[in-house]
Design a protein around this motif. Sequence first.
Motif, PDB file in Angstrom:
ATOM      1  N   VAL A  41      43.777  39.498  78.633  1.00  0.00           N
ATOM      2  CA  VAL A  41      43.127  40.282  79.947  1.00  0.00           C
ATOM      3  C   VAL A  41      43.320  39.453  81.746  1.00  0.00           C
ATOM      4  CG1 VAL A  41      41.721  42.720  80.517  1.00  0.00           C
ATOM      5  CG2 VAL A  41      42.464  42.088  78.007  1.00  0.00           C
ATOM      6  N   ILE A  42      43.619  40.529  82.442  1.00  0.00           N
ATOM      7  CA  ILE A  42      43.571  39.455  83.658  1.00  0.00           C
ATOM      8  C   ILE A  42      42.452  40.921  83.714  1.00  0.00           C
ATOM      9  CG2 ILE A  42      44.057  38.787  86.024  1.00  0.00           C
ATOM     10  CD1 ILE A  42      46.837  38.377  84.802  1.00  0.00           C
ATOM     11  N   ASP A  43      41.308  40.347  85.001  1.00  0.00           N
ATOM     12  CA  ASP A  43      40.108  40.972  85.174  1.00  0.00           C
ATOM     13  C   ASP A  43      41.213  41.971  86.457  1.00  0.00           C
ATOM     14  OD1 ASP A  43      38.080  42.614  86.414  1.00  0.00           O
ATOM     15  OD2 ASP A  43      37.056  41.288  85.173  1.00  0.00           O
ATOM     16  N   PRO A  97      38.261  43.373  81.024  1.00  0.00           N
ATOM     17  CA  PRO A  97      38.604  43.007  79.466  1.00  0.00           C
ATOM     18  C   PRO A  97      38.137  43.273  78.647  1.00  0.00           C
ATOM     19  CG  PRO A  97      37.987  40.965  81.405  1.00  0.00           C
ATOM     20  CD  PRO A  97      37.709  42.529  81.839  1.00  0.00           C
ATOM     21  N   TYR A  98      36.850  43.923  79.146  1.00  0.00           N
ATOM     22  CA  TYR A  98      35.912  44.170  77.554  1.00  0.00           C
ATOM     23  C   TYR A  98      36.124  45.414  76.860  1.00  0.00           C
ATOM     24  CZ  TYR A  98      33.926  48.146  80.017  1.00  0.00           C
ATOM     25  OH  TYR A  98      32.983  48.524  81.039  1.00  0.00           O
ATOM     26  N   THR A  99      36.999  47.021  77.500  1.00  0.00           N
ATOM     27  CA  THR A  99      37.880  47.555  77.645  1.00  0.00           C
ATOM     28  C   THR A  99      38.766  47.685  76.736  1.00  0.00           C
ATOM     29  OG1 THR A  99      36.662  48.788  79.489  1.00  0.00           O
ATOM     30  CG2 THR A  99      38.785  50.139  78.599  1.00  0.00           C
ATOM     31  N   GLU A 100      40.170  46.269  76.852  1.00  0.00           N
ATOM     32  CA  GLU A 100      41.449  46.057  76.924  1.00  0.00           C
ATOM     33  C   GLU A 100      40.895  45.462  75.117  1.00  0.00           C
ATOM     34  OE1 GLU A 100      44.468  47.562  78.094  1.00  0.00           O
ATOM     35  OE2 GLU A 100      42.583  48.891  79.290  1.00  0.00           O
ATOM     36  N   ILE A 101      40.314  44.720  75.468  1.00  0.00           N
ATOM     37  CA  ILE A 101      40.064  44.193  73.863  1.00  0.00           C
ATOM     38  C   ILE A 101      39.696  45.371  72.746  1.00  0.00           C
ATOM     39  CG2 ILE A 101      38.435  42.553  72.292  1.00  0.00           C
ATOM     40  CD1 ILE A 101      37.640  40.744  74.949  1.00  0.00           C
TER      41      ILE A 101
END
Length: 297
Positions: A41-43, A97-101
């Motif tokens: 994920v690119i921030d 990143p954390y949301t998408e993971i």
Amino acid sequence: MLPIKRIVVGTDMSPLASWAAARAALLAHELGSESVDLIHVIDNLAIETLRHLTKTPLETEQRLMELSRKQLTEIEHTLSEKYRIPVSITTLNVGRPYTEIVRYAEFLNAGLVVLGAHGGGLVRELFVGSTVDKVLRKLTRPVLIVKREPRAAYRKVLIPVDFSEFSGQATEFAVNIAPHAHITALHAVEVPFKARLESAGVDNKLIKVYESEVQVQKKKEMEEFISELRGPKPTLSSIMELGPVSTVIRKNMEVLDPDLVVIGKQGQSEQEETLLGGVARRVIQEASCDILVVPTF
């Protein structure tokens, strides 16, 4: 315990993330998992900054995406060739990143999520608020935090236990991903009201008798805890030690030098984030080995 069919690994292309991807692939090979799913994920905050700093923001963003896609393809090829496992690039996305993971791990019904950790020293103080910290707060699936370059399967596993349901499930999951490891169940015995008894002037001999009785009771609880574990019976030993939980865990991490420490975490409802307990947070920050955090199922 159900088999781990899909392992999701989040990567930011850093060296620590490459260790996480390698560990995920090694586990997938050992456990016969269906696939390792790479997520990068690119921030979006970084993208927004680039848009303001460059004269050709769209072109810069496209180049960044192309470079990331090329790197992901290289990682996919390396892992699949070395470990002979199916590897898929689940997503290359822009966002937090954390949301998408968390979102993709839930969507894919991942049995395990693997992330790289920051190093020790001053950097470990930055754990609170990091991607790993936020994923641990929100995700309802086991998370493996990789701190060492993987060279072999896990062989020495340390599990601090409090005889709760959380500890039981954490131990059973550890056996699932490290079936050939020697597992040590560690319990820190804290004697209730000891400080108050000492302050009240109770005879030290009586306090020692009381302390011994508490230890005997805890030994029985440890035996029951081990006997009630479901699934394959591992090579398992136990340690009972007097002292504060954090101190006992820290000491035994230094003495035993495990390659994996496993801790249980209470799950959360959809409406409520559960913060990691203070002890769990300190273990994650201080351990030099990999950490597996297992929520209740």
